[in-house]
Design an enzyme around this catalytic site. Structure first.
Site, PDB file in Angstrom:
ATOM      1  N   SER A  86       0.790  -1.232   0.213  1.00 49.57           N
ATOM      2  CA  SER A  86      -0.038  -0.187   0.185  1.00 49.57           C
ATOM      3  C   SER A  86       0.922   1.468   0.014  1.00 49.57           C
ATOM      4  O   SER A  86       1.849   1.621  -1.104  1.00 49.57           O
ATOM      5  CB  SER A  86      -1.031  -0.047   1.142  1.00 49.57           C
ATOM      6  OG  SER A  86      -2.001   0.982   1.359  1.00 49.57           O
ATOM      7  N   HIS A 195      -8.097  -0.164  -0.421  1.00 44.38           N
ATOM      8  CA  HIS A 195      -7.896  -1.090  -1.221  1.00 44.38           C
ATOM      9  C   HIS A 195      -9.282  -1.908  -1.703  1.00 44.38           C
ATOM     10  O   HIS A 195      -9.470  -2.892  -1.631  1.00 44.38           O
ATOM     11  CB  HIS A 195      -7.108  -2.437  -0.515  1.00 44.38           C
ATOM     12  CG  HIS A 195      -5.674  -1.811  -0.391  1.00 44.38           C
ATOM     13  ND1 HIS A 195      -4.834  -1.192  -1.266  1.00 44.38           N
ATOM     14  CD2 HIS A 195      -5.161  -1.597   0.966  1.00 44.38           C
ATOM     15  CE1 HIS A 195      -3.884  -0.559  -0.506  1.00 44.38           C
ATOM     16  NE2 HIS A 195      -3.848  -0.905   0.611  1.00 44.38           N
TER      17      HIS A 195
END
Length: 309
Positions: A86, A195
């Site tokens: 991420s 996400h």
């Protein structure tokens, strides 16, 4: 054999993390550059109150990752590959030579602000351990609605998964998961639903921001944990960084890719050992360590040994 540097994502943060970085000129340089871009002292970002915001968390993870990696490289530990989870993809891109650090600071500040503004409360992420993706998909389908959404966000390992969404939906899936035999189902220290499709609009804004920045071909192999593949085209790396907030994380596949490309030592930048624990099972006859619990001299010695092997 090769050395992989890994960079953790949101949830790994802890108060005081920037104050515990090594006393080295590269740390001082990184903190100074961060402060110049932000116009504020970055050491004020790692207080418990400051870390309530995604912007501060992400800036701390960027700063810590780059400072530690720069220090190790200055002391002779050169990675052959980098990968980040991420927000960790940003320091990975900097260390790979694809993204200028000052640009990264400005982009991460924008990324964190967009994420905070999009979902200031009522959303988050939760870890589900002990169920397969197929089992968890069924539970998500039972709970997900437009008014109370929940999505599969991270495929960290075969039975180590993460979901994102609204608080009520997360609670419902966690309860069902426990009833199905999950060994762990708990909220993560992440206040936004990363996400998943909830961040499609913010990802579009980040794409526009990246259009104003020049990226370069990486000098060090850059592995995308969203795509579980190597990226070398600067435009593709820019797209990957801009949109990873809205894409699933495939860390297990990325760790296997690193192993297939020769990685046998994975060194996790601070803070924490989340990625070390996830990566170790994929490095057959290899080793995954974290800078947080390994002396720098030991890290350097291991990097030298694995690089020569």
């Amino acid at each position: 054999m090769t050395v992989l540097f890994t960079f953790p994502g949101q949830g790994a943060q802890r108060p005081g993390m920037l104050h515990r970085l090594p006393d080295h000129p590269e740390t001082a340089r990184t903190l100074a550059e961060t402060g110049e871009v932000l116009g504020t002292d970055p050491l004020a970002l790692d207080t418990p109150d400051a870390l309530a915001s995604s912007r501060a968390v992400q800036l701390c993870l960027l700063t810590a990752g780059v400072a530690m990696a720069r220090t190790l490289i200055a002391l002779g530990a050169q990675p052959s590959m980098v990968a980040g989870l991420s927000i960790g993809a940003y320091p990975a891109a900097v260390v790979a030579g694809a993204l200028d650090y000052r640009d990264a600071v400005a982009l991460v500040a924008r990324r964190g602000r967009l994420m905070d503004e999009a979902f200031p409360h009522g959303y988050g992420m939760a870890a589900i351990v002990g169920l397969t993706q197929a089992q968890l998909d069924i539970l998500i389908d039972q709970v997900h609605t437009a008014a109370s959404p929940v999505y599969l966000a991270n495929l960290n390992a075969e039975r180590q998964l993460v979901i994102s969404g609204a608080d009520a939906a997360l609670d419902a899936v966690m309860a069902l998961a426990r009833a199905q035999g999950a060994s762990r189902a708990e909220r993560l220290a992440v206040s936004v639903p990363s996400h998943c499709a909830l961040f499609d609009a913010a990802a579009g804004e980040m794409l526009a921001a990246f259009a104003q920045v020049t990226l370069r071909r990486p000098r060090t192999t850059f592995l995308s944990s969203s795509m579980a593949r190597m990226l070398a085209d600067p435009l593709r790396i820019a797209e990957d960084l801009a949109t990873n907030m809205a894409r699933q994380v495939r860390w297990g596949d990325t760790a296997r890719l690193a192993w297939e490309r020769g990685a046998r030592l994975a060194v996790e930048m601070p803070p924490g050992l989340v990625l070390s624990n996830l990566t170790a099972p994929e490095l057959c006859e290899g080793l995954a360590i974290g800078c947080d619990n390994t002396a720098i001299d030991t890290v350097l010695a291991l990097c030298a040994r694995f690089a020569r092997a």
